[in-house]
Scaffold this motif. Structure first.
Motif, PDB file in Angstrom:
ATOM      1  N   LYS A   1      -8.463  -4.558  -8.907  1.00 18.86           N
ATOM      2  CA  LYS A   1      -7.429  -3.859  -9.681  1.00 18.86           C
ATOM      3  C   LYS A   1      -6.197  -4.707  -9.897  1.00 18.86           C
ATOM      4  O   LYS A   1      -5.611  -4.703 -10.989  1.00 18.86           O
ATOM      5  CB  LYS A   1      -7.042  -2.565  -8.968  1.00 18.86           C
ATOM      6  CG  LYS A   1      -5.990  -1.740  -9.723  1.00 18.86           C
ATOM      7  CD  LYS A   1      -5.736  -0.411  -9.037  1.00 18.86           C
ATOM      8  CE  LYS A   1      -4.715   0.421  -9.811  1.00 18.86           C
ATOM      9  NZ  LYS A   1      -4.477   1.743  -9.185  1.00 18.86           N
ATOM     10  N   TYR A   2      -5.801  -5.490  -8.890  1.00 21.09           N
ATOM     11  CA  TYR A   2      -4.508  -6.164  -8.962  1.00 21.09           C
ATOM     12  C   TYR A   2      -4.579  -7.680  -9.160  1.00 21.09           C
ATOM     13  O   TYR A   2      -3.628  -8.276  -9.663  1.00 21.09           O
ATOM     14  CB  TYR A   2      -3.709  -5.881  -7.689  1.00 21.09           C
ATOM     15  CG  TYR A   2      -3.405  -4.427  -7.491  1.00 21.09           C
ATOM     16  CD1 TYR A   2      -2.481  -3.766  -8.308  1.00 21.09           C
ATOM     17  CD2 TYR A   2      -4.046  -3.688  -6.507  1.00 21.09           C
ATOM     18  CE1 TYR A   2      -2.205  -2.420  -8.131  1.00 21.09           C
ATOM     19  CE2 TYR A   2      -3.770  -2.344  -6.321  1.00 21.09           C
ATOM     20  CZ  TYR A   2      -2.850  -1.715  -7.142  1.00 21.09           C
ATOM     21  OH  TYR A   2      -2.578  -0.388  -6.966  1.00 21.09           O
TER      22      TYR A   2
ATOM     23  N   GLU B   1       0.828  -1.210   0.000  1.00 25.98           N
ATOM     24  CA  GLU B   1       0.000   0.000   0.000  1.00 25.98           C
ATOM     25  C   GLU B   1       0.864   1.262   0.000  1.00 25.98           C
ATOM     26  O   GLU B   1       0.542   2.243  -0.674  1.00 25.98           O
ATOM     27  CB  GLU B   1      -0.913  -0.002   1.237  1.00 25.98           C
ATOM     28  CG  GLU B   1      -2.016  -1.046   1.195  1.00 25.98           C
ATOM     29  CD  GLU B   1      -2.793  -1.105   2.499  1.00 25.98           C
ATOM     30  OE1 GLU B   1      -4.015  -1.315   2.456  1.00 25.98           O
ATOM     31  OE2 GLU B   1      -2.159  -0.948   3.575  1.00 25.98           O
TER      32      GLU B   1
ATOM     33  N   MET C   1       0.953   1.689  -3.972  1.00 28.78           N
ATOM     34  CA  MET C   1      -0.278   2.456  -4.068  1.00 28.78           C
ATOM     35  C   MET C   1      -0.114   3.886  -3.564  1.00 28.78           C
ATOM     36  O   MET C   1      -0.999   4.714  -3.759  1.00 28.78           O
ATOM     37  CB  MET C   1      -1.395   1.751  -3.282  1.00 28.78           C
ATOM     38  CG  MET C   1      -1.700   0.341  -3.774  1.00 28.78           C
ATOM     39  SD  MET C   1      -2.961  -0.487  -2.763  1.00 28.78           S
ATOM     40  CE  MET C   1      -4.377   0.586  -3.052  1.00 28.78           C
TER      41      MET C   1
ATOM     42  N   MET D   1      -8.808  -3.215  -4.254  1.00 32.10           N
ATOM     43  CA  MET D   1      -7.463  -3.748  -4.489  1.00 32.10           C
ATOM     44  C   MET D   1      -7.544  -5.093  -5.197  1.00 32.10           C
ATOM     45  O   MET D   1      -6.732  -5.397  -6.081  1.00 32.10           O
ATOM     46  CB  MET D   1      -6.713  -3.873  -3.160  1.00 32.10           C
ATOM     47  CG  MET D   1      -6.382  -2.518  -2.510  1.00 32.10           C
ATOM     48  SD  MET D   1      -5.872  -2.677  -0.796  1.00 32.10           S
ATOM     49  CE  MET D   1      -4.278  -3.520  -0.987  1.00 32.10           C
TER      50      MET D   1
ATOM     51  N   MET E   1      -0.122   5.021  -0.471  1.00 35.00           N
ATOM     52  CA  MET E   1      -0.976   5.360   0.667  1.00 35.00           C
ATOM     53  C   MET E   1      -0.133   5.934   1.802  1.00 35.00           C
ATOM     54  O   MET E   1       0.880   5.349   2.187  1.00 35.00           O
ATOM     55  CB  MET E   1      -1.736   4.122   1.162  1.00 35.00           C
ATOM     56  CG  MET E   1      -2.811   3.638   0.196  1.00 35.00           C
ATOM     57  SD  MET E   1      -3.663   2.135   0.784  1.00 35.00           S
ATOM     58  CE  MET E   1      -4.368   2.720   2.332  1.00 35.00           C
TER      59      MET E   1
ATOM     60  N   TRP F   1      -6.664  -5.909   2.756  1.00 36.03           N
ATOM     61  CA  TRP F   1      -6.807  -6.090   1.309  1.00 36.03           C
ATOM     62  C   TRP F   1      -8.280  -5.913   0.961  1.00 36.03           C
ATOM     63  O   TRP F   1      -9.116  -6.734   1.307  1.00 36.03           O
ATOM     64  CB  TRP F   1      -6.312  -7.462   0.880  1.00 36.03           C
ATOM     65  CG  TRP F   1      -6.079  -7.530  -0.605  1.00 36.03           C
ATOM     66  CD1 TRP F   1      -6.971  -7.909  -1.554  1.00 36.03           C
ATOM     67  CD2 TRP F   1      -4.881  -7.177  -1.301  1.00 36.03           C
ATOM     68  NE1 TRP F   1      -6.417  -7.818  -2.806  1.00 36.03           N
ATOM     69  CE2 TRP F   1      -5.130  -7.373  -2.677  1.00 36.03           C
ATOM     70  CE3 TRP F   1      -3.639  -6.712  -0.893  1.00 36.03           C
ATOM     71  CZ2 TRP F   1      -4.160  -7.128  -3.650  1.00 36.03           C
ATOM     72  CZ3 TRP F   1      -2.678  -6.465  -1.876  1.00 36.03           C
ATOM     73  CH2 TRP F   1      -2.930  -6.671  -3.232  1.00 36.03           C
TER      74      TRP F   1
END
Length: 752
Positions: A616-617, A596, A600, A613, A602, A609
């Protein structure tokens, strides 16, 4: 059916001397004292009960802040990113309060005429062969509930005392009673009511408030499974036969307890005054107890040597006129029968001896009054298909299902406790469409994952090897080994008739490596809405569904296929170096936070999770095809699988694919239920609709069938089935329609 934390104010006898108040705080207070090594008293008891609940096991909550409590406090602090100094101050109390807040719930109140209460009828509670009381119990959500007052009355016969305050039942075991309390492996979860022993909470359950017909007053009812589980900690063993609860004293009867002539149980083996021989396992000619106590052909095993923790003991064996067997009554923990070998070392990939067959299995189960009578052909089919010893399968089922009489077995066709995690076994246990399917599934699961070299859970193809990963109970292997010895002796076999395991030896290959499928004939259902999808997602295979479907956000405590997917992804993307074990622990949380932060961006990573997420992943959730909610669908197959960390069936929906069964409701599927599910007449013949004298199939209590109605027509139920075992001239998997006579011995119960 969940477990609870102690949230009450109680006055209990001191566990050492004198008396002290034991006070448990509410999860939102902030006035707890600072605790550290050397602290004593009620606040320490509260802390210790909380730690047990959260999985940081300290055992008995004795009010003494010693080394073990310090160690577990440090472990808790480390897991919550606190200074691990072993002292409990405001920050640690706050973290404990937050964690315990999730355990808060209230008893369920049901009206006297609530349709959720079924089978309200008189039950019987026996202690040591004597009828103590006959309260009115009922079934709620597939579980039998008893009014706790009557259970307390039964325990009074043993010399126990009780307190009941603010939804806490505390069982007080007098220090001079001779009973030893087992405080090991305590971990409990949510529930409205606590069961404590001497102030230590051992279970937390969902209580139900309902009017007691005898008194006409609202009364607290508890699920008896958890009460039985709690009583095993003081050595009291229980049996359940639908309406009758039998309690037996420990093998060594405490002072003031009695065993005497009422102790005979017959089928579980006898020991007599000398007991069996311990490490050699041979009981010899002195094993039976005399004219009233011996068990006959299925009792003591003679030269075969019944051993293990459930072998011949005082509480389960036959005591006869000589009373209990005392400390010498057990045979040891290895399940061996002398130099010829050990049942715990039998290579389970080899078939059982020829005298273990469908007929002898059914005869043995019938002699022991087991509702599994009639499943002999299923056990043999599982052995022949998947190459797993049938004696082991029978003995494992006996152990896990209490001879087929446990609530999980009766309510869910789950003979092996599959998915019945310690924290919440009743709710978590998987539902199976038939006992036959449960047996074949277990054989496939065991052979594929535990008995095959290189498999995920393989240690060795023996009970001892399976015990490492299959069960937390260290006596699990010896318990099943003892039962195998008992069955073996009943058909005239000895341990020498079984293949002992030696490293590197080859074994017969199974006929199939494919997971068994339960076929449905004409089943219809309606899809439900799901929280993350626009409809119900469907997949090309159950395996694909378990990997690609999002079941909920993943965080500390999550488990299953989705966690493995995340772990694999993090290893590939950021070199996390995680063990791909499907357990979301501290290391996985740290890796998620790193992802993250680094990937990402963050600023305040939370280590959770999320659905976004996932899509997207990893997953394909955003583009996953779905069946709109409210669609009527045809269901043709069932396979047992997982959804997140839970065991659930998956359905094959014709024209679409495999779906998580939690999001489909059956419209015309019923369970066949015999009049006495805990009796031995549990097989259900199915006859030809055109010739009612011709039997075309045999079902078993609890089997799924398809029908247009739960009401008979023309004196019979018309059902659609798919034959699972070759019977009546039909090949396995054949789709057919037949009739079941509506003579009062069978009913159909809707399965949603």
């Amino acid at each position: 059916m969940k477990k609870q934390r102690l949230l009450a104010v109680m006055i209990l006898p001191s566990l050492a001397s004198g008396a002290m108040p034991i006070v448990a705080h509410a999860a939102t207070t902030s006035t707890e004292p600072v605790l550290q090594v050397g602290s004593t008293g009620a606040a320490v008891v509260t802390l210790q009960n909380d730690l047990n609940a959260l999985g940081f096991t300290v055992g008995q909550a004795d009010g003494d802040y010693g080394p073990l409590t310090t160690t577990e406090v440090k472990a808790f602090q480390t897991s919550h990113h606190l200074t691990a100094d072993g002292a409990v101050g405001p920050q640690t109390w706050s973290a404990i309060d937050a964690a315990m807040a999730a355990f808060a719930s209230k008893p369920v109140n049901l009206s006297a005429n609530s349709p959720l209460v079924t089978h309200l009828e008189a039950k019987q509670i026996y202690y040591n062969g004597k009828l103590i009381t006959s309260p009115d119990g009922f079934t709620y959500q597939g579980t039998t509930y008893m009014p706790i007052w009557y259970v307390m009355n039964t325990m009074d016969q043993v010399g126990f005392q009780h307190t009941w305050s603010n939804n806490v039942w505390n069982i007080i075991v007098p220090s001079n009673s001779g009973f030893k309390v087992d405080y090991s492996n305590i971990k409990y979860g949510k529930g409205s009511t606590s069961i404590a022993i001497n102030g230590t909470v051992v279970d937390r359950v969902d209580a139900v408030i309902h009017v007691d017909p005898a008194s006409g007053q609202p009364t607290t009812y508890l699920p008896i499974w958890y009460v039985m589980d709690a009583l095993t900690r003081v050595g009291i063993q229980s049996g359940w036969q639908g309406t009758t609860w039998t309690m037996k004293p420990p093998a060594t009867t405490p002072a003031g307890g009695s065993s005497g002539s009422t102790g005979s149980t017959g089928s579980t083996g006898s020991t007599g005054s000398t007991g069996s021989t311990g490490s050699t396992g041979s009981t010899g000619s002195t094993g039976s107890t005399g004219s009233t106590g011996s068990t006959g052909s299925t009792g003591s095993t003679g030269s075969t040597g019944s051993t293990g923790s459930t072998g011949s003991t005082g509480s389960t064996g036959s005591t006869g006129s000589t009373g209990s067997t005392g400390s010498s009554g057990t045979t040891g923990s290895t399940g061996s029968s002398g130099s010829a070998g050990s049942y715990t070392n039998v290579d389970l990939r080899f078939p059982a001896p020829g005298n273990v067959n469908a007929n002898t299995i059914d005869q043995y189960l019938l002699a022991n009054h087991s509702p599994m009578n009639g499943l002999g052909a299923s056990f043999m089919a599982a052995q022949n298909t998947y190459g797993v010893d049938a004696n082991y399968l029978v003995s494992h089922a006996i152990l896990e299902s209490a001879w087929g009489q446990s609530q999980i077995a009766l309510a869910k066709n789950n003979l092996f406790g599959y998915g019945a995690y310690d924290a919440d076994p009743g709710d978590d246990a998987g539902m199976f469409p038939s006992d036959d399917y449960a047996i074949r599934f277990e054989a496939w699961e065991v052979r594929s994952n535990y008995l095959t070299p290189g498999a995920s859970e393989y240690v060795s193809p023996t009970l001892t090897g399976m015990n490492v990963h299959y069960a937390t109970d260290p006596q699990w292997a010896s318990s099943i080994g003892s039962l195998m010895a008992q069955f073996s002796g009943s058909v005239g076999s000895t341990i020498s008739d079984y293949t002992q395991y030696t490293p590197g030896q080859s074994a017969p290959a199974p006929k199939s490596n494919s997971e068994p499928v339960y076929y449905l004939n004409g089943a219809k259902g309606t899809t439900k809405s799901t929280p993350y999808y626009n409809g119900v997602p469907y997949f090309s295979s159950m395996g694909a569904g378990m990997q690609e479907m999002f079941f909920g956000q993943l965080s500390i405590g999550s488990s299953g296929e989705p966690v493995m997917e995340v772990q694999q992804f993090l290893n590939q993307q950021i070199g996390a170096g995680l063990t791909v074990d499907g357990q979301f622990g501290q290391a996985t949380q740290t890796a998620v936070k790193k992802f993250e932060s680094q990937v990402m961006g963050m600023a305040n990573p939370d280590g959770i999770w999320s659905y976004s997420m996932w899509t997207k992943y990893i997953g394909t959730s955003s583009s996953q095809p779905t069946i709109p909610a409210g669609t009527t669908v045809n269901i043709t197959q069932i396979e047992q699988g997982m959804a997140g960390g839970l065991v659930v069936p998956w359905y094959y929906v014709q024209g679409y694919g495999w779906v998580d069964s939690q999001y489909v409701s059956f419209n015309n599927v019923y369970r066949v239920q015999v009049a006495n599910p805990t009796g031995t007449s549990t097989s259900v013949p199915v006859y030809s609709a055109s010739n009612t004298s011709q039997q075309i199939a045999t079902l078993h209590n609890g089997d799924f069938v398809v029908a247009n109605s739960a009401s008979p027509s023309g004196g019979a139920y018309t059902v659609q089935i798919a034959v699972e075992l070759a019977t009546g001239g039909a090949a396995a998997g054949t789709l057919m329609t037949g009739v079941i006579p509506a003579n009062g011995s069978v009913t159909l119960v809707a399965q949603h």
